[in-house]
Design a protein around this motif. Structure first.
Motif, PDB file in Angstrom:
ATOM      1  N   GLU A 148       0.823  -1.212   0.000  1.00 23.26           N
ATOM      2  CA  GLU A 148       0.000   0.000   0.000  1.00 23.26           C
ATOM      3  C   GLU A 148       0.857   1.263   0.000  1.00 23.26           C
ATOM      4  OE1 GLU A 148      -1.479   3.381   1.970  1.00 23.26           O
ATOM      5  OE2 GLU A 148      -0.697   1.854   3.321  1.00 23.26           O
ATOM      6  N   ASP A 152      -0.067   3.747  -5.988  1.00 24.85           N
ATOM      7  CA  ASP A 152      -1.105   4.767  -5.878  1.00 24.85           C
ATOM      8  C   ASP A 152      -2.433   4.126  -5.472  1.00 24.85           C
ATOM      9  OD1 ASP A 152      -2.994   4.397  -8.298  1.00 24.85           O
ATOM     10  OD2 ASP A 152      -1.017   4.392  -9.248  1.00 24.85           O
ATOM     11  N   GLU A 153      -3.314   4.948  -4.959  1.00 25.17           N
ATOM     12  CA  GLU A 153      -4.553   4.473  -4.359  1.00 25.17           C
ATOM     13  C   GLU A 153      -5.445   3.696  -5.324  1.00 25.17           C
ATOM     14  OE1 GLU A 153      -7.928   6.900  -2.242  1.00 25.17           O
ATOM     15  OE2 GLU A 153      -6.111   6.846  -1.000  1.00 25.17           O
ATOM     16  N   GLU A 154      -5.563   4.165  -6.561  1.00 24.98           N
ATOM     17  CA  GLU A 154      -6.425   3.462  -7.521  1.00 24.98           C
ATOM     18  C   GLU A 154      -5.922   2.053  -7.794  1.00 24.98           C
ATOM     19  OE1 GLU A 154      -9.540   3.951  -8.716  1.00 24.98           O
ATOM     20  OE2 GLU A 154      -9.401   5.499  -7.188  1.00 24.98           O
ATOM     21  N   LYS A 155      -4.601   1.916  -7.934  1.00 23.46           N
ATOM     22  CA  LYS A 155      -4.025   0.587  -8.155  1.00 23.46           C
ATOM     23  C   LYS A 155      -4.297  -0.306  -6.942  1.00 23.46           C
ATOM     24  CE  LYS A 155       0.007  -2.022  -9.428  1.00 23.46           C
ATOM     25  NZ  LYS A 155       1.202  -2.068 -10.193  1.00 23.46           N
ATOM     26  N   LEU A 157      -6.741  -0.102  -4.725  1.00 24.05           N
ATOM     27  CA  LEU A 157      -8.160  -0.486  -4.675  1.00 24.05           C
ATOM     28  C   LEU A 157      -8.465  -1.574  -5.700  1.00 24.05           C
ATOM     29  CD1 LEU A 157      -9.753   3.041  -4.164  1.00 24.05           C
ATOM     30  CD2 LEU A 157      -9.537   1.218  -2.450  1.00 24.05           C
ATOM     31  N   GLY A 158      -7.879  -1.451  -6.889  1.00 27.42           N
ATOM     32  CA  GLY A 158      -8.078  -2.474  -7.918  1.00 27.42           C
ATOM     33  C   GLY A 158      -7.526  -3.828  -7.497  1.00 27.42           C
ATOM     34  N   ARG A 161      -9.812  -5.372  -4.892  1.00 29.18           N
ATOM     35  CA  ARG A 161     -11.028  -5.943  -5.499  1.00 29.18           C
ATOM     36  C   ARG A 161     -10.729  -7.285  -6.173  1.00 29.18           C
ATOM     37  NH1 ARG A 161     -11.397  -0.718  -7.785  1.00 29.18           N
ATOM     38  NH2 ARG A 161     -12.367   0.644  -6.259  1.00 29.18           N
ATOM     39  N   ARG A 190     -13.215   0.552   1.484  1.00 30.32           N
ATOM     40  CA  ARG A 190     -13.536   1.285   0.247  1.00 30.32           C
ATOM     41  C   ARG A 190     -13.587   0.363  -0.947  1.00 30.32           C
ATOM     42  NH1 ARG A 190      -9.689   6.012  -0.818  1.00 30.32           N
ATOM     43  NH2 ARG A 190     -10.838   5.950  -2.770  1.00 30.32           N
ATOM     44  N   ALA A 191     -12.626  -0.549  -1.054  1.00 28.37           N
ATOM     45  CA  ALA A 191     -12.587  -1.465  -2.186  1.00 28.37           C
ATOM     46  C   ALA A 191     -13.827  -2.365  -2.202  1.00 28.37           C
ATOM     47  CB  ALA A 191     -11.315  -2.323  -2.115  1.00 28.37           C
ATOM     48  N   GLU A 194     -17.199  -0.450  -3.278  1.00 25.61           N
ATOM     49  CA  GLU A 194     -17.370   0.032  -4.669  1.00 25.61           C
ATOM     50  C   GLU A 194     -17.796  -1.075  -5.603  1.00 25.61           C
ATOM     51  OE1 GLU A 194     -13.812   2.129  -5.753  1.00 25.61           O
ATOM     52  OE2 GLU A 194     -13.949   3.430  -4.024  1.00 25.61           O
TER      53      GLU A 194
END
Length: 194
Positions: A148, A152-155, A157-158, A161, A190-191, A194
């Motif tokens: 983590e 980056d945050e988007e990676k 979260l992906g 998921r 968050r993950a 969504e």
């Protein structure tokens, strides 16, 4: 008196002990892959108290001699990552199957261990799903907080998921029990939302 299982397990752990990367846990320095293998076994015991010997060996050996083929040998792209992982699975499966035969297992049992390490029939093989759950749980428990910090945050979260999507309901329940930092917990929530 040694058994094929104890002989194979000792050979697998002896190889893990050669990992030059060390971690310190509970005040003791341990080769990382031996630490990882022990964590995997610990999660297997939580998931399945009646796991077969081939599954127990595959769980213990899924990163077998992984440090010998660093990620940097492959392009730092998504296809490069997948090529690296595919090569590792095949190599690890072959090396561990050889250990199993040498330890006294039949070729059929050794190939079953190899098949599990290669994660064959993931959607239909219950034992392969257990191995996948274990890998995901150890990632979340032992590697996620460092991961983590590096992405980056988007990676992140992906990846969370995708990790969650690979796991069974039993794996999900154990994952939710893992002690994490507040930041890591927030990312997981968050993950999943969504």
């Amino acid at each position: 008196m040694s058994t094929p299982y104890s002989t194979a397990l000792a050979a697998i752990d002896a190889a893990h002990a050669l990992d030059p990367t060390k971690v310190t846990t509970a005040g003791a320095e341990t080769p990382y892959e031996l630490h990882y293998a022990r964590k995997c076994t610990s999660y297997l015991e939580k998931l399945s108290s009646t796991a077969s010997e081939p599954l127990r060996l595959a769980i213990r050996a899924q990163h077998f001699r992984r440090w010998e083929i660093p990620r940097s040998l492959y392009p730092m792209t998504r296809p490069g990552y997948h090529a690296w992982r595919t090569f590792l699975k095949k190599r690890q499966a072959t090396l561990v199957a050889e250990i199993c035969v040498y330890a006294g297992y039949t070729t059929e049992n050794a190939e079953r261990v190899a098949s599990l390490i290669r994660k064959e029939d993931l959607k239909t093989d219950e034992e392969t799903q257990v191995l996948e759950d274990v890998a995901c749980l150890v990632f979340l428990d032992d590697q996620f907080e460092q991961f983590e910090k590096e992405h980056d945050e988007e990676k992140i979260l992906g990846i969370l998921r995708k990790t969650w999507g690979k796991m069974s309901e039993k794996g999900h329940a154990l994952a939710l029990e893992i002690h994490m930092s507040k930041r890591a917990q927030e990312l997981v929530q968050r993950a999943l939302a969504e």
